[in-house]
Enzyme design. Structure first.
Site, PDB file in Angstrom:
ATOM      1  N   ASN A  37      18.936  50.271  45.264  1.00 36.55           N
ATOM      2  CA  ASN A  37      19.641  50.591  46.499  1.00 36.55           C
ATOM      3  C   ASN A  37      19.960  52.087  46.621  1.00 36.55           C
ATOM      4  OD1 ASN A  37      20.852  50.092  48.927  1.00 36.55           O
ATOM      5  ND2 ASN A  37      22.601  48.954  48.099  1.00 36.55           N
ATOM      6  N   HIS A 122      30.631  35.383  48.996  1.00 37.37           N
ATOM      7  CA  HIS A 122      31.590  36.473  49.216  1.00 37.37           C
ATOM      8  C   HIS A 122      32.506  36.155  50.391  1.00 37.37           C
ATOM      9  CE1 HIS A 122      29.298  40.094  47.346  1.00 37.37           C
ATOM     10  NE2 HIS A 122      29.157  39.016  46.637  1.00 37.37           N
ATOM     11  N   ARG A 147      33.984  34.695  45.636  1.00 35.58           N
ATOM     12  CA  ARG A 147      34.534  36.020  45.339  1.00 35.58           C
ATOM     13  C   ARG A 147      35.409  36.424  46.513  1.00 35.58           C
ATOM     14  NH1 ARG A 147      31.331  41.841  44.957  1.00 35.58           N
ATOM     15  NH2 ARG A 147      32.042  42.061  47.094  1.00 35.58           N
ATOM     16  N   TYR A 159      36.306  48.575  49.446  1.00 32.76           N
ATOM     17  CA  TYR A 159      35.051  48.055  48.921  1.00 32.76           C
ATOM     18  C   TYR A 159      34.970  46.545  49.136  1.00 32.76           C
ATOM     19  CZ  TYR A 159      31.782  45.715  46.112  1.00 32.76           C
ATOM     20  OH  TYR A 159      30.789  44.846  45.770  1.00 32.76           O
ATOM     21  N   ASP A 209      35.992  41.552  42.458  1.00 33.13           N
ATOM     22  CA  ASP A 209      35.208  42.714  42.006  1.00 33.13           C
ATOM     23  C   ASP A 209      36.036  43.983  42.194  1.00 33.13           C
ATOM     24  OD1 ASP A 209      33.274  44.569  41.387  1.00 33.13           O
ATOM     25  OD2 ASP A 209      31.778  43.826  42.817  1.00 33.13           O
ATOM     26  N   HIS A 211      34.908  46.912  41.222  1.00 29.71           N
ATOM     27  CA  HIS A 211      33.886  47.921  41.512  1.00 29.71           C
ATOM     28  C   HIS A 211      34.177  49.251  40.803  1.00 29.71           C
ATOM     29  CE1 HIS A 211      30.446  49.158  44.173  1.00 29.71           C
ATOM     30  NE2 HIS A 211      30.153  47.915  43.902  1.00 29.71           N
ATOM     31  N   GLU A 235      35.600  41.494  37.853  1.00 28.04           N
ATOM     32  CA  GLU A 235      34.305  42.176  37.688  1.00 28.04           C
ATOM     33  C   GLU A 235      34.453  43.693  37.659  1.00 28.04           C
ATOM     34  OE1 GLU A 235      31.420  40.578  40.354  1.00 28.04           O
ATOM     35  OE2 GLU A 235      30.447  42.517  40.643  1.00 28.04           O
ATOM     36  N   GLU A 261      26.135  44.898  36.383  1.00 23.84           N
ATOM     37  CA  GLU A 261      25.185  45.035  37.492  1.00 23.84           C
ATOM     38  C   GLU A 261      24.501  46.394  37.518  1.00 23.84           C
ATOM     39  OE1 GLU A 261      27.909  44.197  40.780  1.00 23.84           O
ATOM     40  OE2 GLU A 261      27.646  46.234  41.476  1.00 23.84           O
ATOM     41  N   ARG A 282      26.225  40.629  33.675  1.00 26.89           N
ATOM     42  CA  ARG A 282      25.740  40.481  35.050  1.00 26.89           C
ATOM     43  C   ARG A 282      24.450  41.254  35.328  1.00 26.89           C
ATOM     44  NH1 ARG A 282      28.173  42.063  39.052  1.00 26.89           N
ATOM     45  NH2 ARG A 282      27.487  40.328  40.355  1.00 26.89           N
ATOM     46  N   HIS A 311      23.963  39.512  39.064  1.00 29.50           N
ATOM     47  CA  HIS A 311      24.135  40.198  40.340  1.00 29.50           C
ATOM     48  C   HIS A 311      23.142  39.607  41.346  1.00 29.50           C
ATOM     49  CE1 HIS A 311      23.812  44.509  42.279  1.00 29.50           C
ATOM     50  NE2 HIS A 311      24.709  43.789  42.907  1.00 29.50           N
ATOM     51  N   ASP A 315      21.005  43.619  48.475  1.00 31.84           N
ATOM     52  CA  ASP A 315      20.026  44.676  48.200  1.00 31.84           C
ATOM     53  C   ASP A 315      19.045  44.264  47.101  1.00 31.84           C
ATOM     54  OD1 ASP A 315      22.856  45.276  47.096  1.00 31.84           O
ATOM     55  OD2 ASP A 315      21.598  46.335  45.667  1.00 31.84           O
ATOM     56  N   GLU A 338      25.429  35.134  41.585  1.00 38.73           N
ATOM     57  CA  GLU A 338      25.908  35.636  42.881  1.00 38.73           C
ATOM     58  C   GLU A 338      24.866  35.334  43.959  1.00 38.73           C
ATOM     59  OE1 GLU A 338      26.285  39.903  43.025  1.00 38.73           O
ATOM     60  OE2 GLU A 338      27.672  39.834  44.700  1.00 38.73           O
ATOM     61  N   TRP A 401      32.718  54.861  43.237  1.00 38.05           N
ATOM     62  CA  TRP A 401      32.643  53.997  44.419  1.00 38.05           C
ATOM     63  C   TRP A 401      32.514  52.574  43.951  1.00 38.05           C
ATOM     64  CZ3 TRP A 401      28.487  50.808  46.161  1.00 38.05           C
ATOM     65  CH2 TRP A 401      28.826  50.077  47.333  1.00 38.05           C
TER      66      TRP A 401
END
Ligand code: KDG
Ligand code: MG
Length: 401
Positions: A37, A122, A147, A159, A209, A211, A235, A261, A282, A311, A315, A338, A401
């Site tokens: 991605n 999600h 999630r 996020y 998550d 992130h 996560e 991931e 993951r 994961h 994407d 996921e 991020w």
């Protein structure tokens, strides 16, 4: 049997995907996902310039030998671009082997270890009230695991919370910027899970998550504050370059942890797995060297009571999802998969026969992976530059991020 052609196809049916299609002299073809991605063309160039020329004329039956040739032969080991390119070749070779054998790939991996692949969806919304509606939608559709992500009061965007119908963080040719406050986040998240548990009871498996946004001691505090709500996993609580940092989290909380991931090799996973610092690993087919290498990671994990949790964001193309399901259904230490649905345009470019029923995804029963790339349809969706956002603290400092 020989490989006679190898095509790298970049297409954007709603978002960018890179796919490798191998063609053999017998007419059998195989596909592999090569999507990274925001860095799609780096992998496409790696494949086109450095991998395709050495594939032509090779025996497609020699999967392990080809993997080692591309990994050791490049001299420069590991890294997301290299490992995604190797993954695409490996996945396409397993597809060919399944078609030649007349068997779905999971049969070549040892057959079924379970009846279906439990997936999580999600649920995300700006407010807690709205996220409860999202969660109940998943429960009605038969999901056993969800999630949950919500907006954080005081932050303009968070996020994992969509601003459009389809979740797509790679939203602009140049990165957009998001804002982050750890204090506001930590003050808010436990109240979200209190409401969700109250509404849905103890049976529904809940995930969250982070992130990669906290420090180990902040993650420890969050994990402890979420213990009353029995999450299946928390996560990516911290960026995982500092793997010994997970010891600090572990000392303070029994909330299970899931990481991996952004990992691309077994060496990225080794310390977290062998020290039992995580509960779910993951890594994915597309970013961790294909079916061959992913199985190696999951076999290592099994020795340490670590389960898989691959994961599966949008994407990762349907080619990756098809391959993941063959791994998921066959390994002894499967945890969760996921699953975010792709757009109808994406599904049309990648026709597939895996399907969702009763909270499970079911791999294809067709020979090979059971997914293809419709090259004519793909040609109707040209590449569009799109990058992931950059995140800043409220004072302007660049943050993960
Ligand atoms: O490309 C990045 C996304 O796949 C990632 O942000 C999604 O964290 C993610 C997840 O768990 O699906
Ligand atoms: Mg994630």
């Amino acid at each position: 049997m020989r490989i006679t052609d190898a095509r790298v196809v970049v297409t954007s049916p709603g978002r960018n995907f890179v796919t490798l299609k191998l063609v053999t002299d017998g007419g059998v073809t195989g596909v592999g996902d090569a999507t990274l991605n925001g860095r799609e063309l780096a992998v496409a160039a790696y494949l086109t310039e450095h991998v395709v020329p050495v594939l032509i004329g090779r025996d497609p039956a020699r999967i392990e030998d080809t993997w080692q040739y591309l990994y050791k032969g490049a001299y420069w080991r590991r890294g997301p671009v290299t490992m995604t390119a190797i993954a695409a070749v490996d996945t396409a070779l397993w597809d060919i082997k399944g078609k030649v054998a007349g068997l779905p790939v999971y049969q070549l991996l040892g057959g079924r270890s379970r009846e279906g692949v439990t997936v999580y969806g999600h649920a995300n919304a700006e407010t807690v009230d709205d996220v409860l509606v999202e969660v109940s939608g998943y429960v009605e559709r038969g999901y056993r695991a969800v999630r949950v992500q919500t907006g954080v009061p005081g932050l303009p965007g968070t996020y994992g919370v969509s601003t459009s119908e389809v979740y797509e963080p790679a939203d602009a040719a140049l990165p957009t910027e998001t804002a982050w406050s750890t204090e506001a986040y930590l003050a808010h998240v436990p109240s979200v899970f209190a409401r969700v548990r109250e509404e849905f009871g103890p049976g529904l498996r809940l995930l969250h998550d982070v992130h990669h946004r906290l420090t180990p001691i902040e993650a420890a505090r969050l994990g402890r504050s979420l213990e009353p709500y029995s999450l299946t996993w928390l996560e990516d609580p911290v960026p995982a370059e500092l793997q010994e940092g997970f010891r600090l989290i572990r000392r303070h909380t029994t909330t299970p942890l899931a990481v991996g991931e952004v990992f691309n090799s077994i060496h990225d996973c080794r310390q977290l797995v062998t020290e039992q610092l995580v509960d779910y690993i993951r890594t994915t087919v597309v970013h961790a060297g294909g079916i061959t290498h992913l199985r190696r990671i999951f076999d290592l994990a099994a020795l340490y009571h670590v389960r898989s949790g691959s994961h599966g964001a949008t994407d990762l193309s349907p080619v990756c999802m098809a391959a993941a399901l063959h791994v998921d259904i066959s390994i002894p230490n499967f945890g969760l998969q996921e699953y975010m649905r792709h757009t109808p345009e994406t599904d049309a470019v990648f026709p597939h026969t895996y399907h969702f029923a009763d909270g499970y995804l079911h791999p294809s029963e067709e020979p090979g992976l059971g997914v293809d790339l419709d090259e004519e349809a793909a040609a109707r969706f040209p590449y569009r530059p799109a990058q992931l956002p950059v995140n800043r603290l409220l004072d302007g400092t660049v943050h993960s991020w």
